[in-house]
Design an enzyme around this catalytic site. Structure first.
Site, PDB file in Angstrom:
ATOM      1  N   ALA A   1      43.318  61.700 115.214  1.00 27.48           N
ATOM      2  CA  ALA A   1      42.703  62.907 115.768  1.00 27.48           C
ATOM      3  C   ALA A   1      41.758  62.614 116.949  1.00 27.48           C
ATOM      4  O   ALA A   1      41.545  63.474 117.800  1.00 27.48           O
ATOM      5  CB  ALA A   1      41.966  63.658 114.662  1.00 27.48           C
TER       6      ALA A   1
ATOM      7  N   ILE B   1      49.047  66.484 114.416  1.00 25.94           N
ATOM      8  CA  ILE B   1      50.052  67.537 114.243  1.00 25.94           C
ATOM      9  C   ILE B   1      50.050  68.474 115.450  1.00 25.94           C
ATOM     10  O   ILE B   1      50.766  69.461 115.469  1.00 25.94           O
ATOM     11  CB  ILE B   1      49.777  68.337 112.943  1.00 25.94           C
ATOM     12  N   ASP B   2      49.246  68.131 116.465  1.00 25.80           N
ATOM     13  CA  ASP B   2      49.045  69.045 117.595  1.00 25.80           C
ATOM     14  C   ASP B   2      50.149  69.008 118.646  1.00 25.80           C
ATOM     15  O   ASP B   2      50.152  69.827 119.578  1.00 25.80           O
ATOM     16  CB  ASP B   2      47.679  68.771 118.262  1.00 25.80           C
TER      17      ASP B   2
ATOM     18  N   HIS C   1      52.472  63.023 109.920  1.00 30.55           N
ATOM     19  CA  HIS C   1      51.855  64.129 109.170  1.00 30.55           C
ATOM     20  C   HIS C   1      52.453  65.480 109.562  1.00 30.55           C
ATOM     21  O   HIS C   1      51.835  66.524 109.352  1.00 30.55           O
ATOM     22  CB  HIS C   1      50.331  64.138 109.366  1.00 30.55           C
TER      23      HIS C   1
ATOM     24  N   CYS D   1      60.978  77.614 104.056  1.00 33.88           N
ATOM     25  CA  CYS D   1      60.822  78.335 102.796  1.00 33.88           C
ATOM     26  C   CYS D   1      60.790  77.311 101.660  1.00 33.88           C
ATOM     27  O   CYS D   1      61.658  76.434 101.591  1.00 33.88           O
ATOM     28  CB  CYS D   1      61.987  79.304 102.620  1.00 33.88           C
TER      29      CYS D   1
ATOM     30  N   CYS E   1      64.307  78.327  99.387  1.00 31.67           N
ATOM     31  CA  CYS E   1      65.675  78.085  99.885  1.00 31.67           C
ATOM     32  C   CYS E   1      65.706  77.121 101.073  1.00 31.67           C
ATOM     33  O   CYS E   1      66.776  76.807 101.576  1.00 31.67           O
ATOM     34  CB  CYS E   1      66.337  79.411 100.269  1.00 31.67           C
TER      35      CYS E   1
ATOM     36  N   CYS F   1      59.801  84.544 102.867  1.00 29.43           N
ATOM     37  CA  CYS F   1      61.074  84.236 103.543  1.00 29.43           C
ATOM     38  C   CYS F   1      61.898  85.520 103.673  1.00 29.43           C
ATOM     39  O   CYS F   1      62.062  86.249 102.685  1.00 29.43           O
ATOM     40  CB  CYS F   1      61.814  83.199 102.706  1.00 29.43           C
TER      41      CYS F   1
ATOM     42  N   CYS G   1      65.181  84.981 101.222  1.00 29.67           N
ATOM     43  CA  CYS G   1      65.164  84.973  99.752  1.00 29.67           C
ATOM     44  C   CYS G   1      63.844  85.447  99.154  1.00 29.67           C
ATOM     45  O   CYS G   1      63.714  85.529  97.936  1.00 29.67           O
ATOM     46  CB  CYS G   1      65.509  83.586  99.222  1.00 29.67           C
TER      47      CYS G   1
ATOM     48  N   ASN H   1      38.322  53.038 119.517  1.00 27.50           N
ATOM     49  CA  ASN H   1      37.757  54.111 118.695  1.00 27.50           C
ATOM     50  C   ASN H   1      36.264  54.203 118.980  1.00 27.50           C
ATOM     51  O   ASN H   1      35.619  53.205 119.265  1.00 27.50           O
ATOM     52  CB  ASN H   1      37.975  53.793 117.201  1.00 27.50           C
TER      53      ASN H   1
HETATM   54  P1  NAD Z   1      39.562  61.109 111.770  1.00 35.69           P
HETATM   55  O1  NAD Z   1      38.907  62.399 112.069  1.00 35.69           O
HETATM   56  O2  NAD Z   1      39.444  60.569 110.386  1.00 35.69           O
HETATM   57  O3  NAD Z   1      38.977  60.002 112.741  1.00 35.69           O
HETATM   58  C1  NAD Z   1      38.936  60.189 114.117  1.00 35.69           C
HETATM   59  C2  NAD Z   1      38.296  58.961 114.713  1.00 35.69           C
HETATM   60  O4  NAD Z   1      38.408  59.088 116.109  1.00 35.69           O
HETATM   61  C3  NAD Z   1      36.816  58.814 114.380  1.00 35.69           C
HETATM   62  O5  NAD Z   1      36.584  57.514 113.854  1.00 35.69           O
HETATM   63  C4  NAD Z   1      36.103  59.027 115.721  1.00 35.69           C
HETATM   64  O6  NAD Z   1      35.012  58.142 115.890  1.00 35.69           O
HETATM   65  C5  NAD Z   1      37.183  58.701 116.708  1.00 35.69           C
HETATM   66  N1  NAD Z   1      37.101  59.463 117.958  1.00 35.69           N
HETATM   67  C6  NAD Z   1      36.749  60.764 118.153  1.00 35.69           C
HETATM   68  N2  NAD Z   1      36.853  61.094 119.453  1.00 35.69           N
HETATM   69  C7  NAD Z   1      37.285  59.970 120.081  1.00 35.69           C
HETATM   70  C8  NAD Z   1      37.589  59.656 121.434  1.00 35.69           C
HETATM   71  N3  NAD Z   1      37.456  60.567 122.409  1.00 35.69           N
HETATM   72  N4  NAD Z   1      38.002  58.411 121.726  1.00 35.69           N
HETATM   73  C9  NAD Z   1      38.134  57.454 120.765  1.00 35.69           C
HETATM   74  N5  NAD Z   1      37.844  57.682 119.472  1.00 35.69           N
HETATM   75  C10 NAD Z   1      37.452  58.928 119.140  1.00 35.69           C
HETATM   76  O7  NAD Z   1      41.070  61.208 112.234  1.00 35.69           O
HETATM   77  P2  NAD Z   1      42.380  60.491 111.680  1.00 35.69           P
HETATM   78  O8  NAD Z   1      42.120  59.046 111.449  1.00 35.69           O
HETATM   79  O9  NAD Z   1      43.484  60.916 112.569  1.00 35.69           O
HETATM   80  O10 NAD Z   1      42.630  61.119 110.246  1.00 35.69           O
HETATM   81  C11 NAD Z   1      42.398  62.478 110.016  1.00 35.69           C
HETATM   82  C12 NAD Z   1      43.568  63.363 109.662  1.00 35.69           C
HETATM   83  O11 NAD Z   1      43.281  64.567 110.312  1.00 35.69           O
HETATM   84  C13 NAD Z   1      44.916  62.992 110.129  1.00 35.69           C
HETATM   85  O12 NAD Z   1      45.716  63.021 109.023  1.00 35.69           O
HETATM   86  C14 NAD Z   1      45.367  64.112 111.075  1.00 35.69           C
HETATM   87  O13 NAD Z   1      46.630  64.607 110.665  1.00 35.69           O
HETATM   88  C15 NAD Z   1      44.391  65.225 110.834  1.00 35.69           C
HETATM   89  N6  NAD Z   1      43.894  65.954 112.031  1.00 35.69           N
HETATM   90  C16 NAD Z   1      44.680  66.115 113.115  1.00 35.69           C
HETATM   91  C17 NAD Z   1      44.195  66.772 114.244  1.00 35.69           C
HETATM   92  C18 NAD Z   1      45.099  66.939 115.425  1.00 35.69           C
HETATM   93  O14 NAD Z   1      46.323  67.019 115.267  1.00 35.69           O
HETATM   94  N7  NAD Z   1      44.557  67.011 116.646  1.00 35.69           N
HETATM   95  C19 NAD Z   1      42.871  67.233 114.265  1.00 35.69           C
HETATM   96  C20 NAD Z   1      42.091  67.081 113.116  1.00 35.69           C
HETATM   97  C21 NAD Z   1      42.613  66.415 112.010  1.00 35.69           C
END
Ligand code: NAD
Length: 250
Positions: free
Chosen positions: A29, A109-110, A125, A133, A136, A158, A161, A219
């Site tokens: 994320a 998931i974005d 994810h 559904c 079905c 759905c 069904c 990170n």
């Molecule tokens: P997490 O929220 O657990 O961790 C995100 C990490 O990214 C943190 O450690 C943070 O310090 C770091 N971070 C934040 N901004 C940053 C940047 N600009 N540059 C570098 N690092 C940065 O996220 P995760 O490990 O992906 O796990 C969380 C779950 O949340 C996943 O399963 C995901 O599916 C879901 N999720 C997805 C979205 C999305 O699709 N955008 C958003 C929120 C949560």
């Protein structure tokens, strides 16, 4: 915490990427926060600060508390639709075009890696393009699902069904999809795993770095794998990727 990447770290990372025969990226994320999407665990801004997604984005909520799932949970999911890719997504797409990144394993998931032009993306994810559904298994677009919820149909039904519709995202309590098995293969095949923007706390994805021969981590905050990594950069993923692409093009 938000200091820019140090040029010497970018040089080390660029050398690792250049030398790798099969570099795979693993994103979380944190790669999308610079697109305005909140992550789960960042201090103050993370969604976890407000609500526990393990409660309202779970199979238990979907089955036993659809009202909660289709209001609070759905609100969070809808909030991830419509954002634009940032330098992190674009940088990875550019390295893939140049053959330097072979694939992306993403927890997101974005859909922003696709939107940035990446081709080999393993969405472990799920995603927000469709739903199905639960009875079905008929497919439905995510937009149609949102429309039904917007019309007060909770849970959405759905047309074929009458079963309950759900989005094609992996909820807490769901088994992992086929994409995860393929992602594991990619990581085993890799000789460099470039992890970007993940706290590496969500199982089973958090185990993937253990299978990698070489790991690089980008990170904002420390992760449990920092001690194992060939290079660790605590800086924004977008800035790091922009600098990396520039360094590699030199
Ligand atoms: P997490 O929220 O657990 O961790 C995100 C990490 O990214 C943190 O450690 C943070 O310090 C770091 N971070 C934040 N901004 C940053 C940047 N600009 N540059 C570098 N690092 C940065 O996220 P995760 O490990 O992906 O796990 C969380 C779950 O949340 C996943 O399963 C995901 O599916 C879901 N999720 C997805 C979205 C999305 O699709 N955008 C958003 C929120 C949560």
């Amino acid at each position: 915490m938000m200091s820019p990447p140090r040029p010497e770290d970018i040089q080390v990372l660029a050398e690792l990427v250049r030398r790798a025969q099969y570099c795979v990226a693993l994103t979380g994320a944190g790669v999308s926060t610079e697109s305005g999407l909140p992550d789960f665990r960042s201090p103050d801004t993370g969604l976890w600060e407000r609500l526990d997604p393990m409660v309202y984005l779970s199979t238990e909520a979907l089955e036993d508390q659809p009202g909660l799932f289709y209001t609070t949970g759905m609100e969070l999911l809808q909030g991830l639709v419509g954002a634009e890719p940032n330098e992190a997504h674009r940088g990875l797409a550019s390295l893939e075009r140049d053959g330097l990144v072979k694939s992306i394993v993403t927890q997101n998931i974005d859909g922003l890696h696709h939107k940035a032009g990446s081709k080999r993306v393993y969405e472990v994810h799920g995603h927000l393009r469709s739903g199905h559904c639960t009875a079905c298994r008929a497919n439905v677009s995510f937009a149609a699902l949102v429309e039904k919820v917007g019309q007060g149909q909770i849970p959405p039904r759905c047309d074929r069904c009458g079963g309950t519709l759900r989005p094609d995202v992996v909820l807490f309590g769901d088994p992992m999809p086929e994409a995860f098995r393929l992602a594991e293969r990619e990581v085993l095949r890799s000789d460099l795993l470039l992890v970007l923007g993940s706290s590496l706390q969500v199982a089973p994805v958090c185990y993937l770095p253990q299978y990698a021969t070489n790991v690089a981590i980008v990170n904002l905050e420390p992760t449990q794998y920092d001690g194992l990594a060939a290079v660790v950069i605590h800086a924004p993923a977008g800035e790091v990727m922009a600098a990396l692409v520039e360094e590699i093009a030199r």
